[in-house]
Design a protein around this motif. Structure first.
Motif, PDB file in Angstrom:
ATOM      1  N   PRO A   1       9.163 -17.598  10.519  1.00  0.00           N
ATOM      2  CA  PRO A   1       8.219 -16.610  11.047  1.00  0.00           C
ATOM      3  C   PRO A   1       6.815 -17.194  11.167  1.00  0.00           C
ATOM      4  N   ILE A   2       6.113 -16.745  12.180  1.00  0.00           N
ATOM      5  CA  ILE A   2       4.758 -17.232  12.466  1.00  0.00           C
ATOM      6  C   ILE A   2       3.839 -16.027  12.652  1.00  0.00           C
ATOM      7  N   VAL A   3       2.683 -16.073  12.014  1.00  0.00           N
ATOM      8  CA  VAL A   3       1.701 -14.996  12.096  1.00  0.00           C
ATOM      9  C   VAL A   3       0.397 -15.550  12.659  1.00  0.00           C
ATOM     10  N   MET A   4      -0.177 -14.822  13.613  1.00  0.00           N
ATOM     11  CA  MET A   4      -1.447 -15.225  14.207  1.00  0.00           C
ATOM     12  C   MET A   4      -2.586 -14.404  13.629  1.00  0.00           C
ATOM     13  N   ILE A   5      -3.623 -15.092  13.183  1.00  0.00           N
ATOM     14  CA  ILE A   5      -4.860 -14.464  12.726  1.00  0.00           C
ATOM     15  C   ILE A   5      -5.820 -14.460  13.913  1.00  0.00           C
TER      16      ILE A   5
ATOM     17  N   GLY B   1       8.094 -14.835  19.187  1.00  0.00           N
ATOM     18  CA  GLY B   1       8.241 -13.939  18.045  1.00  0.00           C
ATOM     19  C   GLY B   1       7.060 -13.936  17.096  1.00  0.00           C
ATOM     20  N   VAL B   2       5.897 -14.388  17.561  1.00  0.00           N
ATOM     21  CA  VAL B   2       4.712 -14.446  16.700  1.00  0.00           C
ATOM     22  C   VAL B   2       4.162 -13.032  16.491  1.00  0.00           C
ATOM     23  N   LYS B   3       3.822 -12.705  15.250  1.00  0.00           N
ATOM     24  CA  LYS B   3       3.256 -11.401  14.926  1.00  0.00           C
ATOM     25  C   LYS B   3       1.776 -11.532  14.595  1.00  0.00           C
ATOM     26  N   ILE B   4       1.052 -10.430  14.727  1.00  0.00           N
ATOM     27  CA  ILE B   4      -0.371 -10.403  14.401  1.00  0.00           C
ATOM     28  C   ILE B   4      -0.536 -10.081  12.921  1.00  0.00           C
ATOM     29  N   TYR B   5      -1.467 -10.746  12.282  1.00  0.00           N
ATOM     30  CA  TYR B   5      -1.798 -10.486  10.878  1.00  0.00           C
ATOM     31  C   TYR B   5      -2.091  -8.997  10.698  1.00  0.00           C
ATOM     32  N   GLU B   6      -1.447  -8.381   9.729  1.00  0.00           N
ATOM     33  CA  GLU B   6      -1.520  -6.926   9.603  1.00  0.00           C
ATOM     34  C   GLU B   6      -2.849  -6.423   9.043  1.00  0.00           C
ATOM     35  N   ASP B   7      -3.371  -7.086   8.015  1.00  0.00           N
ATOM     36  CA  ASP B   7      -4.550  -6.561   7.320  1.00  0.00           C
ATOM     37  C   ASP B   7      -5.831  -7.005   8.013  1.00  0.00           C
ATOM     38  N   LEU B   8      -6.099  -6.432   9.169  1.00  0.00           N
ATOM     39  CA  LEU B   8      -7.313  -6.787   9.901  1.00  0.00           C
ATOM     40  C   LEU B   8      -8.557  -6.292   9.169  1.00  0.00           C
TER      41      LEU B   8
ATOM     42  N   ARG C   1     -13.763  -7.578   6.352  1.00  0.00           N
ATOM     43  CA  ARG C   1     -14.473  -7.691   5.081  1.00  0.00           C
ATOM     44  C   ARG C   1     -14.955  -9.117   4.853  1.00  0.00           C
ATOM     45  N   LEU C   2     -14.062 -10.065   5.115  1.00  0.00           N
ATOM     46  CA  LEU C   2     -14.390 -11.478   4.937  1.00  0.00           C
ATOM     47  C   LEU C   2     -15.546 -11.875   5.840  1.00  0.00           C
ATOM     48  N   SER C   3     -15.493 -11.465   7.108  1.00  0.00           N
ATOM     49  CA  SER C   3     -16.545 -11.811   8.049  1.00  0.00           C
ATOM     50  C   SER C   3     -17.883 -11.213   7.627  1.00  0.00           C
TER      51      SER C   3
ATOM     52  N   PHE D   1      -3.617 -14.149   1.591  1.00  0.00           N
ATOM     53  CA  PHE D   1      -3.311 -12.750   1.281  1.00  0.00           C
ATOM     54  C   PHE D   1      -2.308 -12.135   2.248  1.00  0.00           C
ATOM     55  N   GLY D   2      -1.650 -12.967   3.051  1.00  0.00           N
ATOM     56  CA  GLY D   2      -0.704 -12.474   4.045  1.00  0.00           C
ATOM     57  C   GLY D   2       0.693 -12.277   3.489  1.00  0.00           C
ATOM     58  N   PRO D   3       1.699 -12.163   4.365  1.00  0.00           N
ATOM     59  CA  PRO D   3       3.056 -11.812   3.938  1.00  0.00           C
ATOM     60  C   PRO D   3       3.866 -12.935   3.308  1.00  0.00           C
ATOM     61  N   PHE D   4       3.427 -14.214   3.457  1.00  0.00           N
ATOM     62  CA  PHE D   4       4.267 -15.325   3.030  1.00  0.00           C
ATOM     63  C   PHE D   4       3.940 -15.774   1.605  1.00  0.00           C
ATOM     64  N   ASP D   5       4.980 -15.984   0.796  1.00  0.00           N
ATOM     65  CA  ASP D   5       4.788 -16.504  -0.568  1.00  0.00           C
ATOM     66  C   ASP D   5       4.342 -17.962  -0.529  1.00  0.00           C
ATOM     67  N   GLU D   6       4.873 -18.718   0.417  1.00  0.00           N
ATOM     68  CA  GLU D   6       4.451 -20.100   0.664  1.00  0.00           C
ATOM     69  C   GLU D   6       4.177 -20.242   2.154  1.00  0.00           C
ATOM     70  N   PHE D   7       3.118 -20.959   2.492  1.00  0.00           N
ATOM     71  CA  PHE D   7       2.728 -20.984   3.900  1.00  0.00           C
ATOM     72  C   PHE D   7       2.125 -22.318   4.299  1.00  0.00           C
ATOM     73  N   LEU D   8       2.232 -22.600   5.595  1.00  0.00           N
ATOM     74  CA  LEU D   8       1.479 -23.663   6.254  1.00  0.00           C
ATOM     75  C   LEU D   8       0.444 -23.018   7.158  1.00  0.00           C
ATOM     76  N   TYR D   9      -0.746 -23.593   7.201  1.00  0.00           N
ATOM     77  CA  TYR D   9      -1.729 -23.231   8.218  1.00  0.00           C
ATOM     78  C   TYR D   9      -1.819 -24.408   9.191  1.00  0.00           C
ATOM     79  N   ILE D  10      -1.770 -24.124  10.515  1.00  0.00           N
ATOM     80  CA  ILE D  10      -1.815 -25.175  11.530  1.00  0.00           C
ATOM     81  C   ILE D  10      -2.784 -24.780  12.628  1.00  0.00           C
ATOM     82  N   ASP D  11      -3.767 -25.653  12.926  1.00  0.00           N
ATOM     83  CA  ASP D  11      -4.671 -25.452  14.055  1.00  0.00           C
ATOM     84  C   ASP D  11      -3.906 -25.505  15.367  1.00  0.00           C
ATOM     85  N   THR D  12      -4.458 -24.855  16.399  1.00  0.00           N
ATOM     86  CA  THR D  12      -3.757 -24.837  17.687  1.00  0.00           C
ATOM     87  C   THR D  12      -3.922 -26.133  18.483  1.00  0.00           C
TER      88      THR D  12
END
Length: 310
Positions: A32-36, A54-61, A66-68, A93-104
């Protein structure tokens, strides 16, 4: 336990995101892949990436807002060249217990999520040679002079375009405390190349996560991955690093405009156009460069080649 990939994007980088997603899905149909969202201009890319990958949008906008706001309250509006880069910190703070972050501005050449297997022993992973160039683009010499970090610790600096970790290893309060510490000591950070989040996030990781691992230090060494390295060799639709005789895991055009004529353009173009359901990327014709600009570009290329050999 859930694993997944985060990206940060808006409509402006649609072609970059398509190239990245094509490369990921070539090797991995399931992760699964989530876009911020980088900003509010993201609905077009969100629809495209959801429909085709199948990319989903980060839910907790609300968290991103708040961060911004907190970032602005602490640093003001003129401290960073691109403050929205900090939105990638929503990964913690997203849905994944373990995650990779990758620039586009990256394409991958393997099932990239498998690198999270290193998290069985570590809490944070990266995969680059940023440290070889010293602390520039991250810290100034003052972090060493004032013993904020040791010489050994700063060897763990990393490029913020590719990294992985575990959910909630960093708390929201950790983020805000880091902002406050860094705002109180701007002299510690090197923003000369208009980096935004990278110096601050390196500071946070060195201060708050002890179990770190840079994959390029694995046994048997590892290939490079920067698009400005001139020595990679094309083999089909991947690249080989002859210095270690290994295929690249990914290629990152950090600091390089992706356009016809850029380094490894044919590689990027191949992955961008892998999906026949999407029209090919269109780039406006490049204006002819002046003789002075051509000379400057040649000097820059020569400098890149010298740095790559060091």
């Amino acid at each position: 336990m859930t694993r997944g990939i985060y990206i940060i994007a808006n409509d402006k980088v649609t072609d970059h995101a398509i190239a990245l997603l094509n490369s990921i899905r070539l090797h991995d149909k399931e992760t699964p892949i989530v876009m911020i969202p980088y900003d509010d201009n993201y609905h077009g890319i969100a629809d495209t990436l959801n429909q085709h990958y199948g990319v989903k949008i980060y839910e907790d906008l609300d968290f991103i807002d708040r961060l911004s706001k907190k970032l602005h309250d602490v640093f003001g509006s003129k401290f960073f060249a691109r403050p929205n880069q900090f939105r990638k910190q929503a990964c913690w703070f997203g849905p994944f217990d373990e995650f990779l972050y990758i620039d586009t501005d990256i394409v991958v050449f393997e099932k990239i999520i498998d690198n999270l297997n290193y998290l069985a022993k570590y809490d944070f992973i990266c995969c680059d040679y940023q440290h070889v160039g010293g602390i520039k683009n991250v810290f100034t010499q003052q972090v060493l002079e004032e013993k904020v970090f040791t010489e050994t610790e700063v060897k763990d600096i990393f490029n913020g375009g590719f990294w992985g970790s575990k959910k909630n290893i960093i708390s929201e309060q950790d983020l805000y405390e880091t902002f406050a510490e860094c705002a109180a000591h701007p002299q510690y950070f090197d923003f000369s190349q208009k980096t935004s989040d990278q110096p601050i996030i390196n500071y946070m990781l060195l201060k708050r996560i002890a179990r770190r691992f840079n994959i390029v230090r694995r046994e048997g060494k590892a290939p490079g991955n920067w698009g400005g390295s001139p020595h990679f060799q094309t083999q089909g639709n991947i690249l080989i690093d002859p210095s270690v005789n290994q295929p690249l895991q990914y290629l990152h055009w950090a600091g390089i405009r992706i356009e016809p004529g850029c380094p490894y353009w044919e590689i990027w173009e191949y992955y961008r156009n892998l999906n026949p359901a999407l029209p090919p990327a269109v780039f406006p014709p490049k204006a002819k460069k002046s003789q002075w600009q051509q000379t400057l570009d040649n000097l820059k290329n020569q400098l890149r080649q010298i740095k790559a050999k060091l």
